[in-house]
Structures are given as structure tokens and as C-alpha cells.
Enzyme design. Structure first.
Site, short mmCIF file in Angstrom:
data_model
loop_
_atom_site.label_atom_id
_atom_site.label_comp_id
_atom_site.label_asym_id
_atom_site.label_seq_id
_atom_site.Cartn_x
_atom_site.Cartn_y
_atom_site.Cartn_z
N MET A 177 27.43 30.40 73.68
CA MET A 177 27.17 31.82 73.12
C MET A 177 26.74 31.31 71.59
SD MET A 177 27.61 34.90 73.71
CE MET A 177 28.98 35.42 74.79
N GLU A 223 50.71 20.70 70.85
CA GLU A 223 51.67 22.04 70.85
C GLU A 223 50.85 23.35 70.96
OE1 GLU A 223 51.97 19.25 68.85
OE2 GLU A 223 53.88 18.59 68.56
N PHE A 241 59.83 14.24 54.95
CA PHE A 241 59.00 13.82 55.89
C PHE A 241 58.66 14.99 57.26
CE2 PHE A 241 58.49 11.63 60.32
CZ PHE A 241 57.13 11.41 59.89
N GLN A 242 57.64 15.43 57.29
CA GLN A 242 57.51 16.29 58.71
C GLN A 242 57.93 17.75 58.08
OE1 GLN A 242 58.41 14.91 62.49
NE2 GLN A 242 56.25 14.12 62.70
N LYS A 302 67.59 20.99 61.21
CA LYS A 302 68.13 20.21 62.00
C LYS A 302 69.79 20.08 61.84
CE LYS A 302 67.60 15.43 63.96
NZ LYS A 302 67.03 14.12 63.50
#
Lengths: 583, 184
Positions: free
Chosen positions: A481, A53, A115-116, A165
Site C-alpha cells: 500500500m 505485550e 525501576f520499570q 504491587k
């Protein structure tokens, strides 16, 4: 079209179509399945499946910055949303217009540690320009339109829409709304005419003027770019730019001083220090730019044009602050200058002084022997591709600064880099997004071997969509760096900055169906670059460069513009605790 | 036309002297939507600004708009930043720096519980009377006083109550409004 009853998922897609969205970068999951099903059943919006993502958000950023159109991201709840946070923060810091749509658990499960589930609006509240949790399907259409309005106007930025949802499957009527007029959010476009007039007078009377331009010019669009060039021509002032603003002003112009700041040119920083009038345009006096604040351009009157008034006096007090879209303000400035037939009052010795600073040739390097100087690799790359008007992305680190120094740009929207947040792993997904926006252009990610590994999985995305992006890695086997700062601050104790256990990048590229090319010595450079360019698919170049090269010039943290390190021999040592504490 | 001559360049600022702190009362009108208070409070913590007190309640008949009154302290330049940062938030209608704007009234209410008997109890009542504090609960050995006024007056009352058996304090924080007939 009369309002029709649709599901939330259908409303979302319909609204995106109405808003002109052609591409979504995303990754499916449980909480966005209804939206994916609608996407699957239509052909108006293309979906690019990323591999992580974070990659989706950077790809959307690359798409937005190359094209000037908002990027759109679709991810699921929980880990989908949290993985997107780095990209969202990156877009906030660099003012990139993107809209991130996240799935959420159904409303009745919110707050139950389902969940999630994660508190997406809570997590993204301070790393987005604005965010929404849409609990009522009837609000979804208006919210999507408002989100795009907020993301793309004013100072652009990321907007998050969290959609549970159950809202995606609930039904409501959707009607394409007219132009969004927000109750409270009304960015100011035109600058105050009296202030603009004063700014023009101040600029015209300057003996040692300088234009200090930032990413705001590019965000503002073609008008700002055109008017900047006109004003520069009228007033005859030297022009420097931040990392984000590169390309707004042509590097081939004799008025161009190069980038300013920590790894900017000597002439740009000295001119900033010694100017008497500074016109800051869509730039925000970032700490990488100013160096030590109390020594920053001590003798100048400062004019600051910005669409975000919270940028005024934030780090540097200015004498004249003009709130407005930099394109419109520049347009007005040019008009006033012409109407009053003003002539610049630049002192005779200002350009002489600048010429003397330029004569230090602060970006000089010597390429001898087979080992490749990283600057040389970038110069050769530039020579090979400059006529093709390429889009360049970068990761973060030495290679990024070398690219900013040694790859000059003539036009905006060709240089996509993570400036504010400094996100390693930005360049490959950003290149993918830019390539999606412009399938026929040459897009090259100039990378380091450490950064590229942070989102290496996106090679799969490029392979899947046959995106012919090129990755050009300056491989010095160090987080360069970090190593440079360790040399500067910790007597060369290289704590964890060695890139151990690197993969065979050529084999890795081939495993994904890319062309893999290795360049090991200077005499292989041009041919390797030519092989990369001649391949019509994605290509990965592992360019082995000198391991201990340092990126110079450099203003050490906490130092003034006049205290630049120009020579390699000045890089050894230790810093006192106060300087050590600065980033 | 000759351009006006520029103002003389200013000398470099001397090494930073500590800037004096100012106390300002900000009145912030916001959309009364979920998360708006979190946005504001989060902005203060994220950017390291102080909150001395913060009050919030909806102020319109349809509950659409809330007024948040924030008392903050900082150097002048930080106060200006706070205002600019607040104005940047999408649901914020307006930010008024009442301290900057001019005459305004500030009031806060406190509940102050004191316990004691005998002379201390009598003294508490006498002091409460002077401060126009009203007993709103009483037992044979305690009072809860309701006192309202400027924060200074409330502070003063609480200090006095310490000597006559202060038990606990609950304060509302400041509500404030510009003087005169016009809205701020």
C-alpha cells in the site's frame, strides 16, 4: 457468599471469575508476580502466554470480536504497559471491549522513577475508554466490576486497571457486587420514539434509499444483525458497509453492494453519492468512507443511529441523529414499519442505475500465466474454505483491502481487522485470540509479508498452545500500500517500501514447529491451500504474488466518491501539495 | 397509511465559507477524582479545541464533586462536539452550555499590581474607585488592586492600568452560573 478477606491479587482473580472470564492473555513481570502466583494456584482461568505485550492485546481483541465477550490482558508495569499501548489504542479506535490489567510499582515508589515505572494511567488516559489507578485494595473488587461494565456497555472500548504491587499483596474483604449502576455513566439504549418514527417515515418515503452500516451493528450483537436484515427486506434498500461492519449483512444478498469507501466498490460509492435518504447505522463517517467531505452524498437526507452521541455531526452534518443502541433502534423501526404496513417508495430506476454501476465490474481482474494475481489467491482461498465458515483476520495494507473485496462474508464476527488505527501486526495475534475462543473453528490470518513480521514472534504462542491457526501471506516483497501511494503521489519513487532481507518463511515456520508451505505459481495455488487446510496444526503459507499489483478501485485521498480510480493506468503521477498532505 | 413526504433534498453546500466563531461558557460537573482535570484538559489538546479560561474547585461538602467552568471559542459545530466529547468522559456528571442555555452570570477576579508615584498613583486610585477595585496591598510606590466582574470589565480595568504603571496581573478565570432559582 459472605465477604472473605483476601489479598488484592486474589480479589482480582476472584472478581474475574465472578465476571465469567475464562481466558487471560498476558506476560509476567516483576510488578504482577503476586497475580501470577494466584493464577498459578487455580484452574478456573486459563492464561495464554504471548511473546510480546502488543500481541496480548491484539489476541484479546481477536477473542472479543470473534466471541462477543470481553478480552482480558495482564501485563507488567513499565515496558509491559507501554508495549500494550498500541493494542489499547487499536481497541479504542475500533470499539473493542477489552480490560487491560497492568502491574505498577508499589504506591510509595510511584513518582520516583522507580525501576520499570511508567505513568500508565497518564499514558493510557487518552487511548482508553476509561482507566483506573487502584491505590486502595478495598476499592479493587468494585473497580474490576465497574471496568467490565464500562468496557462492555455503551460504545465498547478498552479499560485499563493499573494495580500497584503493594495493593496486590494488601488484604481486604471481597464480596461479589450486584449489577453495576454507575453514578454518571449511563449509556442510552432506547432511541427517542418520536425520532425513530420520523426516521421510519423518511426511509419509507425515500426514492433512492441506502443503508450504510458499520461495526456498531456487530458490536450491538445478534439482535442488531437480525433486525438489520429484516429492515433491509422490508424497505428494499441497497446495503453497503464499512470495513468494520462486514458480515453483518450477507454478501450473497442481491441487496448487497459491497464495502464502500476508499477501496470500496464503484456501485456502493456511487449509490452513496446519489441516494436521497441515507440511513447510517452504527457507523461514524470515517474519512476512509466519506472521501472529500463537501462532495459526500450531497443530495441526501441523512439519518444517523449511534450509541455514541459524539459521533453525530463530527465530520458530516446529519438531518436526524438518534442516540441509542442500534439493535434496539432497528427493532423499533421494524416494529413501526410493520405496524403501519408501510410500503417502500423506491423509484423504478434506482435499482436500474445500481445495476449499471455494478456492470462496471470494478473488482474484475485477469489471472493469466503463472504469476499469481493477489485477488485470485484470495478468491481461491475463499472457494476452498467458504463451506467451513472460517474466521478471517488480517494485517494492514493491500492484502487487507483485497481480502475485504474478494472474501465475502455471510455472518458477523468472522472478519477481524484493524480499521481505525490500521495496525500492522494485528492479524496473527488476533487469529490466536479467535482460535482460543473457538478451538474447533478454522481461523486464517490473511497477511502481507511486511505486516506479518511486526508480530511474527506470536508464532511461538500458537505453537505452545497447539492452536491450529493458518497464516496466508500474500508475498509481493513490498509494503504494497505504501508502494501504491508512492506510485500515485511520488512518480513511483519507492522510498524504503521494498521488503528487503525477507526470511525464508517456510524454514521460519518449520523452526517453530509449524507447517511451512510455499506457493509460487498459479497452478500450485489450490494444492497449496489444500495442504494448509489438511494440516491439523498451525500452518504458514508463503504465497508469492505479482509484485506490482495495485489495489483498485480506489478513491484517492481528498477526492469524491464519484472520482474513483478504476484502471491501473490512472495510478501514475503526482499530487498537488494539498492532496499530498492528506493521509 | 401513506408515509409523510420527505423534505426536499438540500442543495450541496457551497465550498466551505469560514464558520463564525462563538464564545461559549461551559459548566462541567465532575467526580472529584485523581486525574479528572487531566482527562478534560487532555481532551481539549488532543482534539485541538481552544481553552480561553478554565477554573476548577470542589463544590460539595464531602469533596466528592467539582465544578469546572470552561470558556472556549470555536465554530458552532465544534462547540457541540466539545460538549458531546466531555459528556463521553466517565467521571463527568453533566455538561451545561450556559451560553446556549440563556441568561447567566459570569464573574472573574483579578489581582492587578501597579507601581508609580505622584499624579499616576492618584489616577490609578481614582480609576480603581470607578471600577470598584479594592486595594489589597499597598506600598508608597505601588498598589495591588482586587477587581472582579465580567471578563470584559476586568479587561477594561487592566487596559486602563497600563497607562498608570501596570506591573503584573493574576486572573482566576471565569466562574459562571445560570440565573434564576434552578441549578443549571
Amino acid at each position: 457468599m459472605p465477604a472473605r478477606e483476601m489479598t488484592g491479587a486474589e480479589i482480582l482473580v476472584e472478581a474475574l471469575v465472578d465476571l465469567g472470564v475464562e481466558v487471560i492473555f498476558g506476560y509476567p513481570g516483576g510488578a504482577v508476580l503476586p497475580i501470577y502466583d494466584v493464577l498459578h494456584r487455580q484452574r478456573r482461568i486459563r492464561h495464554i502466554l504471548v511473546r510480546h505485550e502488543q500481541g496480548a492485546v491484539h489476541a484479546a481483541e481477536g477473542y472479543a470480536r470473534a466471541s462477543g465477550r470481553p478480552g482480558v490482558v495482564l501485563v507488567t508495569s513499565g515496558p509491559g504497559a507501554t508495549n500494550a499501548v498500541t493494542g489499547i489504542t487499536d481497541a479504542l479506535m475500533d470499539s473493542v471491549p477489552i480490560v487491560v490489567i497492568t502491574g505498577q510499582v508499589p504506591t510509595h515508589l510511584i513518582g520516583t522513577d522507580a525501576f520499570q515505572e511508567c505513568d500508565t494511567v497518564g499514558i493510557t488516559r487518552h487511548c482508553s475508554k476509561h482507566n483506573y489507578l487502584v491505590k486502595d485494595v478495598g476499592r479493587l473488587g468494585p473497580v474490576v466490576h465497574e471496568a467490565f461494565h464500562i468496557a462492555t456497555t455503551g460504545r465498547p472500548g478498552p479499560v485499563v486497571i493499573d494495580i500497584p504491587k503493594d495493593v496486590q499483596v494488601a488484604r481486604a474483604r471481597y464480596e461479589r457486587p450486584g449489577p453495576v449502576v454507575h453514578r454518571t455513566y449511563r449509556p442510552r439504549i432506547k432511541g427517542d420514539p418520536a425520532l425513530v418514527e420520523t426516521a421510519v417515515e423518511l426511509l419509507a418515503s425515500a426514492e433512492r434509499p441506502i443503508l450504510y452500516t458499520g461495526g456498531g451493528i456487530i458490536n450491538s450483537g445478534p439482535l442488531a444483525v437480525r433486525k438489520l436484515r429484516e429492515l433491509a427486506q422490508l424497505c428494499g434498500a441497497p446495503v453497503t458497509s464499512t470495513l468494520m461492519g462486514l458480515g453483518a449483512f450477507p454478501a450473497s444478498s442481491p441487496q448487497w453492494l459491497g464495502m464502500l469507501g476508499m477501496h470500496g466498490t464503484y456501485e456502493a460509492n456511487m449509490a452513496m453519492n446519489r441516494c436521497d435518504v441515507m440511513l447510517a447505522l452504527g457507523a461514524r463517517f470515517d474519512d476512509r468512507v466519506t472521501g472529500r467531505i463537501d462532495a459526500f452524498s450531497p443530495g441526501s437526507r441523512k439519518i444517523h443511529v449511534d450509541i455514541d452521541p459524539s459521533s453525530f455531526h463530527k465530520t458530516v452534518r446529519v438531518d436526524l441523529a438518534i442516540e441509542g443502541d442500534v439493535g434496539h433502534v432497528l427493532d423499533d423501526m421494524v416494529r413501526i414499519w410493520r405496524a403501519r404496513a408501510l410500503k417502500p417508495a423506491i423509484a423504478a430506476d434506482w435499482w436500474t442505475e445500481i445495476a449499471a454501476w455494478r456492470a462496471r465490474d470494478c473488482l474484475a481482474y485477469v489471472q493469466e500465466g503463472p504469476a499469481i494475481e493477489p485477488q485470485h489467491a484470495i478468491r481461491r482461498l475463499w472457494a476452498a474454505v467458504r463451506h467451513r465458515d472460517p474466521i478471517i483476520t488480517t494485517e494492514v495494507g493491500q492484502h487487507q483491502m483485497w481480502a475485504a473485496q474478494h472474501f465475502p462474508f455471510e455472518e458477523p464476527n468472522r472478519w477481524l481487522t484493524s480499521g481505525g488505527l490500521g495496525t500492522m501486526g494485528y492479524g496473527l495475534p488476533a487469529a490466536i485470540g479467535a482460535q482460543v475462543a473457538f478451538p474447533d473453528r478454522l481461523v486464517i490470518d490473511i497477511a502481507g509479508e511486511a505486516s506479518i513480521l511486526m508480530n511474527i514472534q506470536e508464532m511461538g504462542t500458537a505453537a505452545q498452545y497447539r492452536l491450529p491457526v493458518k497464516v496466508f501471506v500474500l508475498n509481493n516483497e513490498y509494503m504494497g500500500m505504501v508502494r501504491q501511494w508512492q506510485d500515485l503521489t511520488y512518480e513511483g519513487r519507492h522510498a524504503e517500501s521494498y521488503s528487503a532481507s525477507l526470511p525464508d518463511f517456510v524454514k521460519l515456520a518449520e523452526a517453530w514447529g509449524w507447517r511451512g508451505i510455499r506457493i509460487a505459481t498459479a497452478d500450485e495455488l489450490d494444492e497449496g491451500i489444500a495442504r494448509m487446510l489438511s494440516h491439523d496444526g498451525p500452518a504458514f503459507v508463503d504465497c508469492r504474488v505479482k509484485k506490482y499489483a495495485n489495489c483498485l478501485p480506489m478513491i484517492p485521498s481528498g477526492a469524491a466518491h464519484t472520482e474513483m480510480i478504476l484502471k491501473e493506468s490512472e495510478i501514475r503521477g503526482e499530487l498537488d501539495a494539498e492532496a499530498e498532505a492528506l493521509v | 397509511m401513506k408515509p409523510t413526504p420527505p423534505p426536499a433534498p438540500r442543495p450541496a453546500r457551497p465550498a466551505s465559507a469560514p464558520e463564525p466563531l462563538e464564545r461559549h461558557t461551559l459548566s462541567v460537573v465532575v467526580d472529584n477524582e485523581a486525574g479528572v482535570l487531566a482527562r478534560i484538559v487532555g481532551l481539549f489538546s488532543a482534539r485541538g479545541y481552544n481553552i480561553e479560561s478554565l477554573t476548577v474547585a470542589d463544590i460539595s461538602p464531602d469533596h466528592a464533586v467539582s465544578r469546572i467552568t470552561i470558556v472556549t471559542e470555536g465554530p458552532r459545530r465544534v462547540i457541540d462536539q466539545i460538549r458531546a466529547q466531555l459528556e463521553r468522559l466517565v467521571p463527568v456528571h453533566s455538561v451545561t452550555d450556559l451560553t446556549e442555555r440563556g441568561p447567566h452570570v459570569e464573574r472573574e477576579l483579578a489581582l492587578v499590581k501597579v507601581a508609580g508615584t505622584g499624579e499616576k498613583r492618584v489616577e490609578a486610585l481614582r480609576l480603581a474607585d470607578i471600577f470598584r477595585a479594592r486595594p489589597v496591598d499597598t506600598t508608597t510606590s505601588s498598589f495591588i488592586f482586587e477587581v472582579s466582574g465580567s471578563s470584559g470589565k476586568v479587561n477594561q480595568f487592566i487596559e486602563l492600568m497600563r497607562e498608570v504603571g501596570l506591573v503584573e496581573v493574576a486572573r482566576t478565570g471565569v466562574a459562571a452560573m445560570a440565573r434564576g432559582r434552578d441549578p443549571a
